[in-house]
Design a protein around this motif. Structure first.
Motif, mmCIF file in Angstrom:
data_model
loop_
_atom_site.group_PDB
_atom_site.id
_atom_site.type_symbol
_atom_site.label_atom_id
_atom_site.label_comp_id
_atom_site.label_asym_id
_atom_site.label_seq_id
_atom_site.Cartn_x
_atom_site.Cartn_y
_atom_site.Cartn_z
ATOM 1 N N GLU A 172 1.007 -1.305 0.259
ATOM 2 C CA GLU A 172 -0.372 -0.044 0.255
ATOM 3 C C GLU A 172 0.765 1.425 0.241
ATOM 4 O OE1 GLU A 172 -0.756 0.293 5.045
ATOM 5 O OE2 GLU A 172 -2.228 -0.932 3.704
ATOM 6 N N MET A 173 0.002 2.579 -0.319
ATOM 7 C CA MET A 173 1.044 3.170 -0.577
ATOM 8 C C MET A 173 0.885 4.719 0.393
ATOM 9 S SD MET A 173 2.591 6.074 -3.753
ATOM 10 C CE MET A 173 0.848 7.234 -3.630
ATOM 11 N N LEU A 174 0.846 5.288 1.125
ATOM 12 C CA LEU A 174 0.104 6.370 2.850
ATOM 13 C C LEU A 174 0.585 7.214 1.738
ATOM 14 C CD1 LEU A 174 1.813 4.015 4.405
ATOM 15 C CD2 LEU A 174 1.467 6.416 5.800
ATOM 16 N N LEU A 175 -1.034 9.006 1.694
ATOM 17 C CA LEU A 175 -1.213 10.171 0.900
ATOM 18 C C LEU A 175 -0.406 10.719 1.353
ATOM 19 C CD1 LEU A 175 -3.927 9.697 -1.646
ATOM 20 C CD2 LEU A 175 -1.969 9.546 -2.022
ATOM 21 N N PHE A 176 -0.835 10.721 3.253
ATOM 22 C CA PHE A 176 -0.443 12.101 3.809
ATOM 23 C C PHE A 176 0.400 11.651 4.645
ATOM 24 C CE2 PHE A 176 -5.599 11.443 2.317
ATOM 25 C CZ PHE A 176 -5.494 12.704 2.259
ATOM 26 N N ALA A 177 0.877 12.663 5.176
ATOM 27 C CA ALA A 177 2.125 12.842 6.033
ATOM 28 C C ALA A 177 1.534 12.356 7.913
ATOM 29 C CB ALA A 177 2.598 13.565 5.907
#
Length: 537
Positions: free
Chosen positions: A123-128
């Motif tokens: 998965e890839m996180l969009l937000f810090a």
């Protein structure tokens, strides 16, 4: 008038044109320190009292740029999830996953499609982590009530929402001092959602689409906030440039974005957007509401086809810099070609061919002019030597020579300069198009959005540039200029090694067409010379 023509040789003008091209095409991202990593992002942002903007009724949250809310006082826990309070609900679809925290915000968004993932990541996180404000975050104009709102948890009517190809609704509820706050959200599988927020006391509040995604931080492209105003103009606030206190009335879209991803609100009815800033002068967007509000939103990749299918307004979040007005039509042409061919690599090849076809008259004129200048170069040197001490006579004889042979001293570099906007627009399109992520071409090229892993395309590009250079007529009088000019293919090759394969492919194919065109022109000019000699005899 023509003094500059004598002061600058044609070789110097070619070098100037080439340097200008470099200034357009080579972003200095590779020579500057990258921005903060996700781990370096500030954890907290303070919410203070409301400040009036322009006086009267237009009010925006006054967020101190160097302070943070006391998490103990606000009741905001930093446990659970990756960047928010306790997770109370999860939204699942085939393409993404959203987590909603105990303050009724989208704490984190995960992209699940393989083309967005790096390495073995699932998965890839969009937000810090811990960034603020987060999507759907509400801040009340009443500072006292706002503090209480950050102390009370939201509840969700359902803990897990599985979209499975259809839209589904979730209701988030919060009770603050006998005031009921509700967020009714309908999520769609494509990343879009419908939102209604209301509170029983009709208290004024501000709601945020969230801080911009930080999934792509290594490119010199626009990163920041965009507001689509009611006259269809787009106001851009780049990271580091937010003043705080900006206010937009009846806007259609409020978005924050990086190179490839965005989170936004939009509405055709118009909304008032207030801008605050964090300690780094990055924009924080808030939409103003009196008691209740209906909005639509989107979180995810800036994929043109997806965004247009939701609403054409969303495509305004796809930004190509100051040349967007020209780059966007080029992308639409590229997308159309992809629809016909089914491969982004071959679509780039076809786009290059069409661009060369349109520019053919211009490039042809420039190449012919260069050939004529080469032919009269010996006579130019004779005039320069003969009238070295008399500038006026030198100019007069040079202009007479140009006129007699139909040569234009600027004819070789002006067409080159006029092509720069076209090349720059294509550069921005290919550098920003998320559609190229995971897009294969042939053989070893499996992702057009990243550099060639074996450096084959950059080397071919450099070799083709060198070959075209050897075929192009030149009249160098300065050995140093000639040496610099010969090193340009090597310089370009080094620069292009780290560029996306799609961009390098365009430049390589463009060189091939230039070589073919130069070959034809050289043969044509040789034939004309032979015919002229035959007539003289």
């Amino acid at each position: 008038m023509f003094k500059k023509f004598d002061d600058l040789t044609i070789q110097t003008r070619i070098l100037i044109a080439t340097v200008l091209s470099l200034l357009f095409f080579i972003p200095y991202t590779y020579f500057t320190t990258p921005e903060q990593s996700i781990e370096d992002v500030e954890v907290r942002v303070e919410q203070k009292a409301t400040s009036n903007i322009g006086g009267g009724e237009n009010a925006a949250p006054n967020l101190a740029s160097n302070a943070a809310p006391d998490t103990k006082a606000s009741g905001e826990t930093l446990e659970g999830g990756k960047g928010g309070g306790d997770i109370i609900a999860t939204i699942n679809s085939k393409k993404y996953k959203l987590e909603i925290d105990s303050l009724g915000r989208i704490s984190q968004a995960y992209l699940l499609e393989g083309k967005f993932l790096v390495g073995d990541a699932k998965e890839m996180l969009l937000f810090a982590p811990f960034s603020s404000p987060r999507p759907l975050e509400v801040r009340f104009a009443d500072a006292t009530f706002n503090k209480r709102a950050f102390e009370e948890r939201y509840s969700a009517n359902i803990k897990e929402l599985n979209l499975e190809g259809s839209a589904k609704e979730i209701i988030l509820t919060q009770i603050v001092d006998d005031v009921e706050i509700k967020k009714i959200i309908t999520f769609y599988p494509n990343g879009g959602y419908d939102l209604r927020v209301e509170n029983s006391a009709e208290k004024k509040f501000f709601i945020s689409p969230g801080m911009r995604p930080v999934a792509d931080e290594d490119a010199f492209v626009f990163k920041g906030a965009l507001v689509l105003e009611n006259d269809d103009t787009i106001e851009k606030i780049e990271d580091g440039d937010a003043l705080g206190g900006e206010y937009f009335v009846n806007s259609f879209m409020a978005a924050t974005a990086d190179r490839y991803y965005t989170t936004l609100f939009y509405t055709k009815e118009g909304m008032n957007v207030a801008v605050s800033k964090d300690k780094n002068s990055n924009a924080q967007l808030f939409v103003e509401a009196d008691g209740s509000i209906n909005l639509k939103g989107y979180i995810g990749p800036k994929d043109y086809e997806i965004m247009e299918s939701i609403d054409p307004i969303l495509t305004n979040a796809i930004e190509y810099g100051f040349i967007t007005f020209f780059a966007k039509p080029l992308f639409l042409l590229l997308s159309y070609l992809h629809g016909l061919i089914g491969n982004w690599g071959w679509a780039i090849v076809m786009l290059t061919f069409l661009v060369r076809l349109v520019l053919y008259p211009l490039t042809y004129k420039g190449m012919v002019s260069m050939q004529k200048l080469k032919d009269i170069a010996p006579k130019m040197k004779e005039i320069q030597a003969k009238y070295k001490g008399d500038h006026q006579k030198m100019q007069a004889h040079m202009m007479e020579l140009y006129k007699k042979h139909g040569a234009n001293p600027m004819g070789g570099c002006l067409p080159m300069l006029m092509q720069i906007p076209v090349f720059f627009a294509i550069y921005r399109v290919l550098y920003n198009a998320i559609e190229l992520k995971g897009a294969e071409w042939i053989l070893w090229i499996e992702d057009m959005s990243v550099m060639d892993p074996y450096f084959i395309l950059p080397i071919l590009m450099g070799a083709s540039m060198y070959l075209h250079q050897r075929m192009t007529p030149t009249t160098f009088t300065d050995p140093m200029q000639e040496k610099i000019f010969r090193y340009l293919p090597l310089i370009f090759t080094i620069f292009f090694i780290t560029f996306p394969s799609g961009l390098v492919l365009y430049w390589f194919v463009n060189n091939l067409f230039s070589i073919l065109q130069q070959y034809i022109i050289n043969k044509t000019m040789e034939a004309k010379k032979k015919a002229a000699k035959s007539n003289e005899q």
